[in-house]
Every structure is written in structure tokens, then in C-alpha cells.
Design an enzyme around this catalytic site. Structure first.
Site, PDB file in Angstrom:
ATOM      1  N   ASP A 282      22.612  73.452 -55.467  1.00 47.55           N
ATOM      2  CA  ASP A 282      23.362  74.367 -54.633  1.00 47.55           C
ATOM      3  C   ASP A 282      22.368  74.989 -53.659  1.00 47.55           C
ATOM      4  O   ASP A 282      21.157  74.867 -53.821  1.00 47.55           O
ATOM      5  CB  ASP A 282      23.963  75.427 -55.560  1.00 47.55           C
TER       6      ASP A 282
ATOM      7  N   THR B  99      22.864  78.438 -51.642  1.00 43.96           N
ATOM      8  CA  THR B  99      22.754  79.890 -51.659  1.00 43.96           C
ATOM      9  C   THR B  99      22.463  80.388 -53.052  1.00 43.96           C
ATOM     10  O   THR B  99      23.139  80.027 -54.001  1.00 43.96           O
ATOM     11  CB  THR B  99      24.072  80.513 -51.172  1.00 43.96           C
TER      12      THR B  99
END
Lengths: 1230, 331
Positions: free
Chosen positions: A428, A430
């Protein structure tokens, strides 16, 4: 001040400012779903503020208690037992134990039942402890407090678990919603509130929720006293983005939409408080409905181990068959004549008249007898070892984050060894790679670039060049030119000492290293959060003397005015803190404050700045009237405000993506375009996110004219509204004058590029899956060196027309066409060894993952160095993970921090959650949680590598030692006419797996290190052993099985040959069954324990104690067992003291047999090490000869040799930089 | 082969600070950080060569010594089961052995080639006799042997457990099939004394066979297995039985019969008067009489010595091969 601004803020009506999303005309016509209420699927009725009505059926709904435990007190025993006996091996031993009560069993019942109870008991204990931890976690969540309405207008604290449907609660800022709520009112006048849904979908930008006009008034506690209403809505369902229902209040019915619903586990932000009614609670909430039961994962090795167990089972069946057939034959032909057996008395086991029955019974008996082939304690030992491994991983101080005071947590211990075999990392963005914190880094104003200190890449590059220079003995005079070349690095603000450190060729490397770490630290830890900018030209006030100070003022004004932020509080130094929808805006506001343009406050229509007046050099407070706000949207990619200053001049201030703004420039506004563009590309290369600032001066008449059009558009009702607004804004946002650009850094987590670099060298591939837009994703790709400028980028996205047409076939064709052309390009350029990167858009990905396109897509994707998927939904993340797993067959690791990553984390072979952040969903779903991304490096390269080797060695050894023991039993059967007699005493064998051989193998599993952790990190290539699974390949498995087969044969035949038929003692005594058994068993114990000493390459005192202690314990056992009265010890009575101990032959046999049975392995090992050494062998040897200290050059050279050239990662960027610098150097010389 | 590399590199000592504040002992800290001092033996060519040389250097002398010991043992093996059957019964040996009316006496002459030093162990050896058969091994009652008739549960003795409704002491197939050939030795027409005491393990005599337990109802059934026991002598003194009850591990085994406690000179001829009672004919087993001296290693068995020498010399050979390889292309 905080109190004051809070109240002020509360008075703001945001709907007046926002043009696009707020102030939607309420839809008055009843929608068709209205008719559905009361029907199946839409049967829920909620009596607001009357939760007592929900105590009785049919309106009784579950309370807000959430349970994630697997068992409860009642179900634990049956469920856990069932789980245990699902394992084939355990089931087999259960059957064996059951049969042990009959006369079939060759052993006494206790010796079969006791180990099983022990093994199953320990496994169940582990389950119970794990479930208890889950229970405690639940308890923690369930007992959080929230303010709930008691009925007379007062609110008291109530635990989350005791909330009921219909309760009215008050949630404060930065608190989580305890259940799904209907928003009644908020601290804002117009009932707006901001919600952060990071835990639900991972999106970090705030979402606005708005209450119904009808309930707006319920914003004071007394108002709620007499409030009652009824909600009729859909039944609980997992869909996060839909909600259908209506509210019956004051005899009127209002339709409800998702905009009024606040979901559990999202967080209230930027809003002081809200009131809400619980509509779904506990297990009915959408987030709980959405959570899938985390699948229990098993590692690849463990799955393969099952196959090994099956292989052993078939061996078991095979030798049992041999025994049974042998028995039947002997019974039929010979045994009749053995008068001393008196077979005519009738013994079903040996019945000459019924040889088949005898054979069959013997088969069953043999199945139990040779059960030692199946390592009963393997599972429990592995479980124990894994728990210990996990403890050690958790305790590793190198993976302890001092900031969050958290360390790595192995949440399931099942997957330790899988960590050593990972090939794909799906990450991922963020919160995982980035901190979700923006920092203002650089800006280009009026064609001049400001800011930008040295980054690590530059430093590393300069260091390397220096080292090269030194190596080639450059003369001192020529180093001037080198210095010149470094000036080109734009060390605009780097302090002198750094330059010295970087350039002083005479200083040794150590000094450089410490110097560097100091620099990078100083660079990283900016004093002001969100502002990492150093340039005296701007931070001092000197810029006001420059010629283009007007443009600079305008630049700062855009920065300070064109946003949606609000100042919240002031700290001690008089600096304001801000809140805004996106972290970028906060960074800009903080930066503009630093530059002397402090945004003081905002009222409904006025924004107040305290700005530096360039003409006087003093700070003055100025008010700007906010006329219009054209907000940011992903399609517009820009935002504008229209303000008028004190003089009545009207300005349009605009910021936006470069592609958009540069197209909208006025011909006179392009004076800085060229310089700005080049700066923009520089910034982008460093992975910074850029925004271009521009402005336009409006004439009053022009504005008035436009405003009327705009207002008309704003008040339009119907679907065309957005279109009208869009075109209205198009009209005004043109003929702009370029001011410059600003670059913010989406601050990377600590050590991310280095970590990615190391992992890439270890042969791992990186896929970035992010919900962010493409530009951001690409930026981050550059920042963490997944992308480089030498890479060929393939952008896979749907073209506008195709997307609009919305026809699946057309989309497919489009994607297929693109993939084909990329593949073609790739095969053309393959020869040049050019790296490729694939960037996929969410929409395109959806098409690409369809079954008929999938293969083409993955074919392309796996050949790319890095893959970035943007605009990916949580579902898609999980889908990609599953597809990657299925298509490549590789072991995937998914790492993420938010609830949107849960699917991916659960789907991947290993799920890793980042625990530093607030949300816990990802961590709860994960198998490992890390406080920092960069710990992944150590987790995989060190612990993964170790655990993989440990577990595989351990399993192989287990197989070996059990085959060794089991087969001696079988060979002996050949001497007993297949009658099922056992050579050893029952208790010897029971203790074999429990005591005599268990501890060394556990110490191997916990403490073995082929190379030290430092070496693991220095030679990432070692990791590839796990990826290729060379330590648990079938060749190795078969090899160890063969080793066991041969060794057992050697042990038994040599013992028989030496000990029979002549006397084995000086006194002339001959060895009988008890003696032969004990002597052979001694050889077995010595052999298996010495064998593990050969496997272990890392001896601490623990291993020594365990190995030699195990051997010693065998003699102690013989002594103690022999000292018991003969009714307990029977054949072993006084065995060691009287019979075998004093016989020299006993000890000589032991020595000879042990050496002979270990020789094959030793010779194999020596040949392998001498002629086909593996990486770890070489390194071990180098370490052994202290090459790393004595011959550092060689050590480093080996390190470099072992590195595979990678195209991603930090080192690749350094390479690129070096080659660029060298070019420049040549240029200059020429 | 556990030759340590000797490089006990104390990894944990340098670098990392030991967290003293937490108060955990240093060893525990090193354990959790997996940095306990450790020796890491590495099979370097030097070690390999040295180890193999060492094994060779130890094994060859040991082998030579044990081979020498074994060679010094004098062993005379005389198979008598076939020869002790009169001509007319040769075709039907089983009938002969089963017929109790025929006298089973037989005389064999043993020529001694080498001086035999006392004590000389006398063994009988049975081949193809499965004393280790499960049914046979289980058919005994250790409790009864120790406690006699006081111990009633003799179910494990099946099928030789009761006779005429009375328990048998000692019960079970093993005792029932007691070996009952006897041997008498005559040298120069002078009977040689065979000491038949102390042939069983002391622990058996003292702890496993009751001093107050006398044979009872033994070999009274219709089926007579092997030897009979004197009902006046307690089991603990019936050493033949005790030896026999120690079941052999393999189908071919020797059991101690007694010891001759005088030297026998070379070229002496020993006349053995034996009674050939035991039936090995029905299952084709062989019976042998063995006279053997013993060394510190026991009886005559060259295998151990040869194996030691073989392993030792192969190790030396291997080490030489590795040495040559190492000299030819060193690391």
C-alpha cells in the site's frame, strides 16, 4: 484561543463556500425505494431515542458487543479437538491409541496414548492462549466509552458494548464512531461534519457528511430530551457506499442517503462534536459485515510437509504390507512345524490354517508398530519452535520503534519460515511507504528555484565518486575539477561541513558515514512539522529586495489564500496550526506562514492574512474578501479562489497540476514557463509532488458578468448542475499568469528507499497498489526509487472515449491492444536490458483482471521491474493479490496499514500490517505487524531467512530420525519371522521423541544461524535460497530419507553382526534380546544426536547442553529405569550396571557404529562444500577465516559480487546519478 | 566431527548496548537478541583432513587390538544334531526324537587344536529357533516366576498356563520348551568338571526368580515340550531355566551351558557324552556344541576388529585424497 476559534468555526456555513458538492437541492419526490420498506431486506425499524423499545421482539437487535474469538467456554473442547484431529497424523495416532487397548498393539497402551495426549494437549493449549488474547482485544474495544443520552437531556459515559439500537450518542472530535449512526446534527451550523474513513477504505482525505435539514435543530443537549423519530431502513448489509431508508420525524417522512450515515470505525475530524442515533450495532454494522473471517494460513513448507508425511505414510503402509505378507507366508509354510509355539492351540495372529487372517492382523499390528516412521511430535515441536521464533522476532531490539514504543509483532506464528521465501511484495502507499504527512520542500518562484538541500541520493553518489577517485589515485591538482563538478549539484544550502565531508577525499569512510548519517538526520527531522525547507533567500526577509518581489508576493498570496483550511490553535511561539481537507494544503499554509504570509482567520466571507509588505518590510494585516471558491476535484485538477483586496482589486488565484495550468496561461503570463518546467521535472524526479501557482487579475465588470452566470449554475436543480458549474469555471480560469511552482514531499517513512533497495537485491519484486491518483502514485514511485528515469514506463489506462462508452468489449479491446503494443516494445528493447515499469489505472485494472485478459496482463506485468496500480479499490487489491498468487505461484507478501488493505493482507500468503498508525484493522488482519516499513528488511532478510532454514532443517531432521528408528524396527522384524516382536523396550521408544531427541532439534529450530544477522543484511542474495526453496526441495527430502534408510540398516546389521552369536563379555555371557535392544538403541541415540550436531552450524552453550545432555540422559534413563524393581523395568533391570556397562565391546560398538552411520553424510557434506559450495558455505568460510576483518577489500568485493544489478531501489538511483555526473564532468572538461 | 572452529566470536559483546535499565540479565538479553556467544565450526579443508586423519589414527590401532583379541580366542564348534541320530532313524528324525523309549545317548569327539585357557565356556547353539517370536516371548509371567503360586494371574502364559485345572509353575511356552540336552566331557578318560553355576545373570537369580518358588505341575500335561525341572530346587537356583528364559534376540543363538575351569592343551581329544533330547528336527533347526575361551572382548568375532580397521583405513585414504585435491587447487 482554541476555545474561541472553535466557536467561530462552528458558526461557519460551509455550504456557502463550496460550489460543487455542498448545498445540493434536497430531492423532494419520494424515491421508488420508499415502497420497499417493510418488505424483506428493508425491514429494519429504529425508534430513535427510545432504545427500550428494542428490548423486545420483533425489534430486538443485537447490542454493540463484538466478538472475534473462535471459541467460547462450551465450544472450545469439541471444536479444538476437531481441529486437532483433522490432521492426518493425529488421526492416525488416535486410531493407534484406540487399538492399543486390544491385543493387536505391539506396545502397551500407555506408551501410545501418553504421547498423543501430550501432543494434542500442547496444541490445544496454544489455541486457548491465542483465543484468550483475541478475547482481551475484544474486551478492550468493547469497553471503550462514549457519551450516550440517558433520556432527560443529559449524557453519560456508556461502554461501547452496552449501546443499543436507538440510542442517541454524542461523539467528539477525533473519536471513533462506536456503531453505524444516523447523523442528527453537528457543531457546524449547517450540520456538516468531516469524517476520516481511513479504516474503511484507506482514503485519507476527509469526507463531508451532512445531516437532514429537519434534524438541524437538535444540536443542544436539552433539545434531544423529547426527540423521538422512527427510521425505516434496509437490513444490515456489507455495502459501505449505499444506504436506503427514511426518517419519520414530526409526522413527516424524510428520505435518508449515505450522506447521513456515519460508519463504525471511521473517525470524526475537524468537527467538534456530532449527535447521532445508533441504527446498526455490533455484528450488524457495515464494517463488521465487511470483515471476512481471516483465513488460517499455512506456509508453503508446511503444505509440502504434509506431502512428506503422506510419503512416510505410504512407506509405512509399504513396509507393513511386506511384514504382513512375510508373516502370512511364514505362518503358512514354516511355522506349523515350530512346536514350541503350540500354534494348534489357536491363535488368530498366527493361524496356519488361515494365513490371510493372520496376515491382515499382522498388517494392522505393523501399522501401529512402525508408527515411529510418522513423526508424531513434529507438529507440536514445530508449533513450539514457531512460537519461540515468534517471541524472538518480537523481542528483536533492532525492530523496536522508539517513537511509537512498539516493536514487531508476529501475530500468527504459522508463517515464520514463509518470510524467508517471499518473492512478491504488494504494498500500500499511504501510511505504509509514506507517513501521510506533507512537507514543503522546494519552490520555484518566477523562474528561480529555491530550497532543496542535499538528499541521500546525491550524497551517496558523491561518496561513491570520491571513493572511485581515490582508488584511481587522482592527483590533488585535478581534484579541483571534481569540486567544480560537485558545485553543479546545487548544494545551495548544504552547510560547509557537509561539503567537506562529502568532498574531502582524504577522510576515511567511517568519518563519511557518520557525517552522512548526521546530515540525513538533520534533513529528516525538520523543526517545523510539514516544513522541510532551507533557503536563506526566502526564509529571511531578503527576498523583498529582489526585482521580482511582486511576483513573489503573489506567489505567497496564492499559497495563503487558495485553500480550504482553517487555523485551529496557536502554539507557544505564536505559530498557527491548520486543518484542511488534504495534507498538502496544510503544508502550504505552514510554509506560507514561515515565509511571512500568515493566514490568521476565516469568517464567512473574509480571509485575514498577516503579510509581509515588500515595500516597507513590515508585517501588516490584510483582509481579503472571499468572493468565490472553485474547489478541487480530481477531474478538474485545480482549485481557484476569487478574492478582492482592500483596494477592491479582484484576483483569481489558482493552483493546480502543471498539465492543466500551463495550458491555461495567458500569452503574457508565460515569461517563466521554461524555467518553471525544467524545475518541475527536476522536482518530479526527486519524487516530489508539484503544484503550479498562477493568478489572474479580473476587472470588476468581467467578474460581475461571470458571477451571475456562476450563481445561476449554482442554484440550478438537476443533473446538469455539475456540467454548468464546470463550464462556468472554465470561463474564468483562463489567461492566467504563471507565478511558479511549489513542491511538497509526501514524506516517506524512515528508510523506505534503502529498504526497497535491499529487498530488490534480495530478488523481491515490488508492486505498489494505491488508492491514490496516478500522479501521486508515480511521484511516490520515484521517491522510493521504484521508478527511475532510465525506465521505460508503460501506462495502461482506458482512453476517455472508451471509458465513456461504457462497453465492456470495447474496453477489453482497448486494454488488449495496449498490452500487446507494450509487449512488442518490450521484446524489441529486451536486448538493451532496459528496465520497464508498468503503471495501471484502476479502471484499466478492472478490465485487465477479467479472466480472458488476465493472462496477457500478467505476462506483461511479471516482466516489468516494478508495477504501480493506482485508483485501486480495496476489493481490487485483494483481487490483484489473489491473481498474482495464482498466476505466478510465487509467495506474496502484502503490506498495508489501513482497513482498505485488509482484503489484500488476508489474501496474500503473508499479510503485514503497519502498527504505527492509529487504525488497527490492518494489524488485526495481519500475520505480522511492523511499526515501521523499513523493518521489513530485517524481518525478511534476517528472520525470514533464518526461520526458513531452521524449519526446513528441522523437518528434514525429524523425518530422518523417525525413519531411522522406525526402520530398525522393521529390519528386526525380518529376524523374528514377522511376528511383531519389538527389539526395544516400550519406554525407550516413548521417550525417543519426548526426551531423548527433542531438545536438540528445538534448539536447532530456535537458535540456528547459518550466518549472523549482519551478514544476512550485507548479502541480500542469500535470501534467494529461500525463494528457490533449495533447503526443502524434494531432492533434499529424498536424500534425508535415504540417509535414514541406510543409517538404520547400518546400525542394526552391524550390531547384530558384532554381538551375535558369540559372547560379548569377558565372562562369556551372550547378548540376549534386552542387551541387543539396549546396545542398538544406544547407537540410535548417539547417531541422531551427533547427526544434529553436524547439521547445526551455530553452537551456543544451549545447543551443547541439549545435544550432549540428550545423550547423557539416555544413560541416566537406563540407570534409573534399571534401578526400578523388575516388575516395572522388566528386561531393563540392572541392564547397564550389570550387563552392558562393564563390557568394553558395548562402548566400542557405539563408537564404530556412530562413525560409520555418520560417514555418508559427512562425505556428502565435504564434497558439497569443496566442489559445489553454496553461498552460505562460502560466507561461513570467509567469516571463519576472519576475512571480513583481515581482508576488508575482499569482503566488500564479495558483497558487491553477490549483488544482482537491480533497476529499482536506492542504489539504482545512485548509479544513475553517478553516470549523469560523470557525463557532466566530461562535458566540462571538453 | 564436532570439531569446533574455535572461533568463539562473541557477537553480542561489541556494538549493541546492553539494556541495563530493564534489569534483565545479560544472558537473557543476548538470548532474545540471538547474539549469544557461539562457536561456529566450519568444515574447512584443513578440518576435514585433520578429522579424517584423526579417525584413522584412532580406529586402526583399536581395530588391530580387537582383531588380535578375537584371534586369540579358541573356539570349537561341533554340530551334533544330525550325527547323533542312529542310521535307521535318519529318514525319520522326528519320530526318533519323539519316541521317549529310545535312549538318546550319543558320543562325539572334539579335537583341540590350540591350547585353551580356563575358564572355557560351554555353549549350546540353536539355529532356526525363533525364541524371539512374539507369541513365544510374551508367553511367560514374570510375576509368577518371582512369587510362584501366590500370583494367580497367569493369563499371559497362554497356552501353557493350566494343566488339569492347576496352575503351572513356571508357566508359559518359554519354560515349557526348556532345552534339555546334556553334555558330559571326558578327557584322557577322566571326567572334566563343568561348573554349571553362575551361568545366569546375578540380577535374574536375585530379583526375578523367587527363592521360595518351586516348580509345580510342570511338564505334567499330555504335551511335553522340553526339559523337566527338579521340583525340590527353587527357581532361583535353576540356572538352566534362568538362562533359557532370557530370550535370544535372533533365531540363531548360543546359550551358556557351563564353564570348564581347567585348561585344555592343544591336541587333546575331548569325548562328549551327550543326551540328544531336544527336538529341533521338526523345524529343521541345528544344534551345536561350542567350547570357547574368551578375551576381554568376549568370544571369537573378527568383525569388530576388521570393521574398525576398514573404517580407519578408508578415512586415512579419504583424507589423503582430500589433501591432494587441496594441494592441487587450494581455496
Amino acid at each position: 484561543m482554541g476555545e474561541l476559534s472553535g466557536r467561530k468555526k462552528g458558526k461557519l456555513r460551509w455550504s456557502k463556500l463550496y460550489s460543487f458538492s455542498c448545498l445540493r437541492p434536497s430531492i423532494s419526490d419520494p424515491s421508488p425505494v420508499q415502497k420497499l420498506f417493510g418488505q424483506p431486506g428493508f425491514s429494519r425499524v429504529v425508534f430513535c431515542n427510545e432504545s427500550q423499545l428494542h428490548k423486545i421482539k420483533p425489534y430486538k437487535y443485537p447490542n454493540n458487543y463484538i466478538s472475534t474469538t473462535k471459541y467460547n467456554f462450551v465450544t472450545f473442547l469439541p471444536k479444538a479437538l476437531f481441529e486437532q484431529f483433522r490432521r492426518v497424523a493425529n488421526l492416525y495416532f488416535l486410531l493407534a491409541a484406540a487399538l492399543s487397548i486390544t491385543s493387536l498393539a505391539p506396545f502397551n497402551p500407555v506408551s501410545l496414548i501418553a504421547p498423543l495426549v501430550f501432543v494434542v494437549g500442547i496444541s490445544m493449549l496454544k489455541e486457548a492462549v491465542e483465543d484468550w488474547h483475541r478475547f482481551l482485544q475484544d474486551l478492550n474495544v468493547n469497553s471503550r466509552n462514549v457519551k450516550a443520552h440517558t433520556g432527560n437531556g443529559t449524557f453519560i459515559n456508556k461502554q461501547w458494548q452496552s449501546l443499543c439500537v436507538g440510542d442517541v450518542i454524542k461523539v467528539h472530535k477525533n473519536e471513533y464512531f462506536p456503531s453505524d449512526l444516523l447523523l442528527l446534527s453537528s457543531s457546524y451550523e449547517d450540520g456538516l461534519c468531516y469524517v476520516e474513513t481511513m479504516n474503511l477504505d484507506g482514503e485519507t482525505n476527509l469526507k463531508a457528511k451532512r445531516c437532514l435539514e429537519a434534524t438541524l435543530g437538535l444540536d443542544e443537549e436539552p433539545e434531544l430530551k423529547n426527540f423521538t423519530a422512527t427510521i425505516r431502513c434496509e437490513d444490515p448489509n456489507p455495502s459501505l457506499y449505499t444506504f436506503v431508508g427514511n426518517l419519520e420525524f414530526d409526522n413527516k417522512s424524510y428520505p435518508l442517503s449515505p450522506a447521513q450515515v456515519l460508519l463504525r470505525d471511521s473517525k470524526l475530524r475537524n468537527t467538534d462534536y456530532i449527535y447521532g442515533v445508533v441504527i446498526f450495532s455490533g455484528p450488524d454494522t457495515k464494517v463488521v459485515r465487511n470483515s471476512t473471517i481471516s483465513p488460517s494460513k499455512r506456509s508453503q513448507i508446511e503444505r509440502k510437509m504434509d506431502h512428506v508425511i503422506y510419503l512416510l505414510f505410504s512407506m509405512l503402509v509399504l513396509i507393513s504390507l511386506v511384514t504382513a505378507m512375510g508373516c502370512a507366508l511364514v505362518v503358512k509354510s514354516d511355522m506349523v512345524n515350530w512346536w514350541y509355539l503350540r500354534l494348534q492351540e489357536g491363535d488368530p495372529f498366527f493361524s496356519p490354517s488361515k494365513p490371510f487372517v493372520s496376515g491382515f492382523l499382522q498388517f494392522i499390528r505393523a501399522l501401529i508398530l512402525y508408527g515411529y516412521l510418522i513423526p508424531i511430535s513434529l507438529y507440536v515441536s514445530i508449533e513450539l519452535v514457531k512460537v519461540l521464533q515468534a517471541t524472538l522476532i518480537n523481542k528483536d531490539i533492532e525492530m523496536y520503534d522508539e517513537v511509537t514504543c512498539k516493536s514487531v509483532e508476529a501475530r500468527t506464528s504459522n508463517l515464520n519460515e514463509e518470510l524467508g521465501q517471499v518473492e512478491m511484495i504488494l504494498s500500500d502507499k499511504t501510511g505504509t511507504l509514506t507517513c501521510n504527512q506533507m512537507e514543503f520542500r522546494k519552490c520555484s518562484i518566477a523562474g528561480i528555484s529555491y530550497g532543496g538541500d542535499v538528499n541521500e541520493v546525491d550524497l551517496a553518489a558523491s561518496k561513491r565518486i570520491n571513493a572511485d577517485m581515490e582508488r584511481y589515485q587522482f592527483s590533488f591538482a585535478r581534484s579541483d575539477s571534481i569540486t567544480e563538478s560537485f558545485e553543479m549539484l546545487e548544494f545551495s544550502v548544504a552547510d560547509i561541513s557537509i561539503q567537506k565531508a562529502a568532498l574531502g577525499g582524504k577522510e576515511d569512510i567511517d568519518n563519511l558515514l557518520t557525517g552522512n548519517s548526521r546530515i540525513s538526520h538533520a534533513g529528516k527531522e525538520s523543526v517545523i512539522k510539514g516544513f522541510n525547507f532551507k533557503d536563506d533567500r526566502l526564509t529571511g526577509k531578503s527576498w523583498i529586495w529582489t526585482s521580482n518581489s511582486y511576483d513573489m508576493t503573489m506567489f505567497f498570496r496564492v499559497m495563503a489564500l487558495c485553500h480550504t483550511g482553517i487555523p485551529i490553535e496557536e502554539d507557544q511561539t505564536g505559530k498557527l496550526k491548520y486543518e484542511a481537507e488534504s495534507p498538502e494544503e496544510v503544508a502550504f499554509l505552514i510554509a506560507s506562514q514561515e515565509f511571512g504570509f500568515k493566514f490568521l482567520r476565516r469568517t464567512q466571507s473574509v480571509m485575514v492574512l498577516k503579510e509581509l509588505d515588500p515595500s516597507s518590510g513590515f508585517e501588516v494585516e490584510r483582509e481579503y474578501k472571499l468572493l468565490n471558491l472553485l474547489e478541487f476535484s480530481s477531474s478538474r485538477k485545480r482549485m481557484s479562489v476569487i478574492v478582492s483586496n482592500d483596494d477592491g482589486q479582484i484576483f483569481l488565484l489558482c493552483k493546480g497540476a502543471d498539465s492543466i495550468i500551463l495550458d491555461r496561461l495567458d500569452d503574457h503570463g508565460r515569461s517563466y514557463q521554461q524555467a518553471t518546467s525544467s524545475h518541475l521535472s527536476d522536482y518530479a524526479e526527486d519524487g516530489l509532488r508539484t503544484l503550479v501557482f498562477a493568478y489572474r487579475k479580473l476587472e470588476v465588470a468581467e467578474y460581475e458578468n461571470w458571477n451571475s452566470i456562476f450563481t445561476r449554475a449554482k442554484t440550478t436543480v438537476g443533473p446538469k448542475r455539475d456540467e454548468l458549474l464546470e463550464s462556468a469555471s472554465e470561463m474564468i480560469e483562463k489567461d492566467l499568469i504563471l507565478l511558479g511552482a511549489a513542491a511538497v514531499e509526501d514524506k516517506l517513512q524512515k528508510g523506505v528507499p534503502e529498504c526497497i533497495d535491499k529487498l530488490a537485491q534480495a530478488g523481491l519484486k515490488f508492486w505498489l497498489l494505491t488508492g491514490d491518483k496516478k500522479e501521486t502514485a508515480v511521484n511516490i514511485g520515484f521517491a522510493c526509487s521504484l521508478l527511475g528515469h532510465n525506465m521505460r514506463q508503460f501506462h495502461l489506462s482506458l482512453s476517455k472515449e472508451v471509458e465513456n462508452s461504457n462497453q465492456v468489449q470495447a474496453m477489453k479491446d482497448d486494454i488488449l491492444h495496449q498490452i500487446e503494443s507494450f509487449s512488442l516494445a518490450m521484446s524489441e528493447e529486451r536486448s538493451k536490458n532496459a528496465p520497464f515499469a508498468l503503471i495501471v489505472d484502476g479502471k484499466a485494472l478492472e478490465i485487465a483482471l477479467r479472466s480472458d485478459v488476465k493472462n496477457h496482463f500478467f505476462c506483461l506485468a511479471v516482466n516489468c521491474i516494478s508495477v504501480i496500480c493506482c485508483r485501486v479499490s480495496p476489493k481490487q487489491k485483494a483481487l490483484i493479490t489473489r491473481s498474482v498468487k495464482a498466476y505466478t505461484g510465487r509467495i506474496t507478501l502484502a503490506i498495508g496499514d489501513g482497513a482498505n488493505d485488509v482484503g489484500m493482507i488476508q489474501e496474500a500468503d503473508i499479510g503485514v500490517g503497519i502498527s504505527g498508525m492509529e487504525g488497527m484493522q490492518a494489524v488485526m488482519a495481519s500475520d505480522f505487524s511492523l511499526p515501521q516499513f523499513h523493518f521489513l528488511e530485517r524481518l525478511l532478510l534476517v528472520h525470514g531467512h533464518w526461520c526458513y532454514k531452521r524449519i526446513s532443517k528441522m523437518i528434514l531432521y525429524f523425518v530422518y530420525k523417525n525413519i531411522l528408528l522406525g526402520l530398525t524396527l522393521f529390519y528386526y522384524e525380518l529376524y523374528t519371522a514377522f511376528s511383531g516382536e519389538v527389539l526395544y523396550d516400550d519406554w525407550y521408544m516413548v521417550l525417543f521423541n519426548v526426551m531423548l531427541t527433542s531438545l536438540p532439534v528445538i534448539s536447532l529450530g530456535v537458535l540456528e544461524q547459518d550466518v549472523s544477522s549482519e551478514v544476512c543484511l550485507q548479502f541480500p542474495a542469500l535470501y534467494q535460497q529461500g525463494q528457490r526453496n533449495i533447503h526443502f526441495s524434494w531432492v533434499r527430502i529424498i536424500g534425508w530419507i535415504l540417509n535414514g534408510v541406510v543409517t538404520s540398516l547400518v546400525i542394526l546389521t552391524m550390531n547384530i553382526r558384532i554381538l551375535s552369536p558369540t559372547a560379548f563379555r569377558e565372562e562369556g555371557d551372550v547378548a540376549d534380546m534386552a542387551h541387543l535392544g539396549a546396545i542398538t538403541y544406544t547407537c540410535v541415540i548417539w547417531t541422531v544426536n551427533c547427526q544434529i550436531a553436524l547439521i547445526i552450524s551455530h553452537f551456543t552453550w544451549i545447543q551443547h547442553v541439549f545435544i550432549w545432555g540428550s545423550i547423557l540422559s539416555w544413560y541416566i534413563l537406563l540407570l534409573i529405569y534399571g534401578a526400578l524393581p523388575p516388575s516395572y523395568s522388566n528386561r531393563a533391570f540392572h541392564l547397564l550396571v550389570e550387563a552392558i556397562g562393564p563390557a568394553p565391546k558395548y562402548w566400542m560398538v557405539t563408537l564404530l557404529v556412530v562413525v560409520v552411520s555418520l560417514l555418508p553424510y559427512i562425505i556428502h557434506l565435504v564434497i558439497q562444500r569443496t566442489f559445489y559450495p553454496m553461498d552460505d558455505h562460502v560466507i561461513q568460510e570467509m567469516k571463519h577465516f576472519r576475512k571480513d576483518i583481515m581482508d576488508n577489500a575482499m569482503w566488500l568485493r564479495e558483497q558487491n559480487n553477490s549483488k544482482t544489478t537491480t533497476h529499482v531501489g536506492f542504489s539504482a538511483r545512485v548509479e544513475a546519478k553517478i553516470s549523469r555526473l560523470k557525463q557532466q564532468l566530461h562535458h566540462k572538461k571538453a | 566431527m564436532d570439531a569446533d572452529g574455535g572461533s568463539a566470536s562473541a557477537v553480542g559483546i561489541e556494538g549493541r548496548p546492553v539494556s541495563l535499565h530493564s534489569g534483565q540479565p545479560r544472558a537473557l538479553y543476548q538470548f532474545t537478541q540471538q547474539s549469544l556467544p557461539a562457536c561456529k565450526p566450519v568444515l574447512t579443508p584443513g578440518w576435514v583432513i585433520a578429522t579424517f586423519l584423526l579417525i584413522g589414527a584412532i580406529f586402526i590401532p583399536v581395530g588391530l587390538v580387537s582383531l588380535h583379541a578375537s584371534q586369540n580366542v579358541v573356539e570349537i564348534v561341533e554340530r551334533y544334531d544330525a550325527e547323533c541320530i542312529p542310521e535307521k532313524y535318519q529318514s525319520n528324525k522326528v519320530a526318533y526324537i519323539r519316541d521317549s523309549s529310545i535312549p538318546k545317548n550319543c558320543t562325539r569327539y572334539l579335537k583341540v587344536h590350540k591350547h585353551m585357557k580356563a575358564p572355557i565356556s560351554v555353549y549350546y547353539q540353536l539355529d532356526n529357533f525363533y525364541q524371539n517370536h512374539r507369541r513365544y516371548v510374551k508367553s511367560r509371567s514374570d510375576q509368577q516366576l518371582l512369587h510362584g503360586l501366590k500370583y494367580n494371574d497367569t493369563s499371559s502364559c497362554k497356552p501353557e498356563q493350566l494343566n488339569n485345572g492347576l496352575p503351572i509353575v513356571p508357566c508359559g511356552l518359554i519354560a515349557w520348551s526348556l532345552f534339555n540336552d546334556t553334555f558330559n566331557f571326558v578327557r584322557r578318560s577322566e571326567e572334566m568338571k563343568i561348573n554349571r553355576k553362575n551361568i545366569a545373570w546375578k540380577s535374574d537369580r536375585d530379583h526375578k526368580f523367587g527363592k521360595e518358588v518351586y516348580p509345580f505341575n510342570f511338564q505334567n500335561g499330555t504335551l511335553i515340550g522340553g526339559g523337566k525341572l527338579d521340583p525340590r530346587i527353587p527357581l532361583s537356583d535353576q540356572e538352566d531355566l534362568i538362562v533359557w528364559m532370557r530370550t535370544a534376540a535372533l533365531p540363531s543363538f548360543r546359550k551358556l551351558y557351563g564353564r570348564i575351569e581347567e585348561d585344555i592343551d592343544a591336541d587333546d581329544v575331548i569325548v562328549v557324552h551327550l543326551s540328544n533330547n531336544y527336538n529341533t528336527y521338526s523345524f529343521g533347526g541345528k544344534k551345536k556344541l561350542v567350547l570357547s575361551t574368551s578375551s576381554w572382548l568376549g568370544g571369537k568375532n573378527n568383525f569388530l576388529g576388521i570393521a574398525y580397521i576398514f573404517v580407519g583405513s578408508s578415512c586415512i585414504f579419504t583424507s589423503i585424497v582430500f589433501m591432494l585435491l587441496h594441494v592441487k587447487n587450494p581455496r
